[in-house]
Design an enzyme around this catalytic site. Structure first.
Site, PDB file in Angstrom:
ATOM      1  CB  CYS A 167     -19.836 -34.060  50.704  1.00 21.38           C
ATOM      2  SG  CYS A 167     -21.087 -32.909  51.273  1.00 21.38           S
ATOM      3  CG  ASP A 168     -18.017 -37.323  52.005  1.00 22.88           C
ATOM      4  OD1 ASP A 168     -17.114 -36.587  51.559  1.00 22.88           O
ATOM      5  OD2 ASP A 168     -18.519 -37.173  53.126  1.00 22.88           O
ATOM      6  CB  CYS A 177     -22.749 -34.802  52.975  1.00 26.08           C
ATOM      7  SG  CYS A 177     -22.986 -33.771  51.514  1.00 26.08           S
TER       8      CYS A 177
END
Ligand code: NDP
Length: 313
Positions: free
Chosen positions: A139-140, A136
């Protein structure tokens, strides 16, 4: 068969399932949750979550899911750590069989079984799962700002995530296994126009390398057999997701990839009293906060459905 009667059964326990449980429990629906074989869902394999509102310092994915779980329990959700393995929604009753041998007869069912990211299946991918390997970018990606990263995949997700990473990272290597991309032309063109994205065609990932965290990736050109080591800090896998919807096949309407179809603006499926929320019905946003949002919607939809049937809970 002696079925256990409940007003609201929740299947799955990621942000969508827990949020549905919190709302359903507070509305007096006395929800029963089957948490599934991976309680907490995809966040359990996520390290830091920095984009979920309410955690200004960020939070570890498993810690956040434990907070969600406690909140669902606090209002009286019954959580069972088993899996629903079969459902029958053919008549007025919604029957679900669990792997603990129990049979549930539910007035309303909320499906929150999520989706699972597909992985390459190479050993180093597992080794660096919490230290540089991610499925992701939204997300990261932030943890790699200003650094070099690689992303594997050639669909719309890979293109979208490569474009996202290109904004925050120094350089993005896009590893494509064929000489064409599967992504829509507009998404391909967007990626191709980015000066800091280098597309490696006909290329496969051999191993991700590093000591405690990702430091590089070894890739091989399938035409020339040339092997290169790319120095990177983050390795993103974007080769698709699989919705966890197998037990609902042939029962609920799904798209060609197995995502459950819900009525626009609601969580209603084609079966009355059955609602779907979170990633099992969303291949576009796939965020914890959007999953939680649809979990709330599902509980409200279930509550209204039960009220309309004058089912006292
Ligand atoms: P897709 O299944 O469309 O694409 C997967 C990609 O990963 C393919 O290019 C495939 O390569 C590649 N791949 C699969 N396995 C491997 C492997 N082992 N090694 C290397 N590469 C591999 O998945 P997406 O997640 O991209 O998209 C899913 C759906 O969601 C699609 O319908 C897409 O259009 C949609 N979507 C739409 C968006 C939008 O409209 N904004 C955004 C994101 C997704 P190959 O082509 O060689 O098979």
């Amino acid at each position: 068969m002696n079925a256990e009667k409940v007003s609201c059964l929740i299947i799955g326990s990621g942000p969508a399932g827990y949020t549905a449980a919190i709302y359903a429990a507070r509305a007096g629906l006395k929800p029963l949750m089957y948490a599934g074989n991976a309680p907490g869902g995809q966040l359990m394999i996520t390290n830091d979550v920095e984009n979920y509102p309410g955690y200004p310092e960020g939070v570890k994915g498993p810690v956040m899911m434990e907070d969600f779980r406690k909140q669902a329990l606090r209002f009286g959700t019954e959580i069972r750590y088993g899996e629903i393995i079969e459902v029958d929604f053919t008549d007025e009753h919604r029957i679900a069989k669990a792997d603990d041998g129990k049979v549930i007869d539910a007035e309303a069912v909320i499906i929150a079984t999520g989706a699972s990211a597909k992985w390459l299946g190479i050993p180093s991918e597992q080794k660096f799962m919490h230290s540089g390997v991610s499925a992701c970018a939204v997300c990261d990606g932030y943890f790699h700002r200003g650094k070099d990263v690689a992303i594997v995949g050639a669909g719309d997700t890979a293109c979208e995530e490569a474009s996202y990473l290109a904004k925050i990272c120094n350089k993005v290597y896009m590893i494509v296994r064929r000489d064409v991309m599967r992504a829509s032309l507009i998404m391909q063109n967007r990626v191709k126009s980015l000066p800091n994205v280098e597309i490696l065609w006909n290329t496969t990932t051999q191993e991700i390398i590093g000591n405690d965290a990702v430091e590089g990736v070894i890739v091989k050109n399938n035409i020339t057999s040339e092997v290169r080591t790319l120095p990177i800090s983050g390795f993103f896998v974007a080769i698709g997701h699989e919705p966890n919807s197998k037990i609902f096949r042939g029962i609920l309407n799904m798209d060609e990839n197995g995502y459950i179809i819900t009525e626009p603006g609601s969580t209603r499926t084609n079966v009355k009293g059955v609602f779907a929320c979170g990633d099992v019905q969303d291949h576009v946003y796939r965020q914890a906060v959007t999953a939680a949002g649809t979990g709330c919607m599902a509980a409200l939809d279930a509550e209204r459905y039960l009220a309309s049937k004058e089912i006292l809970v």
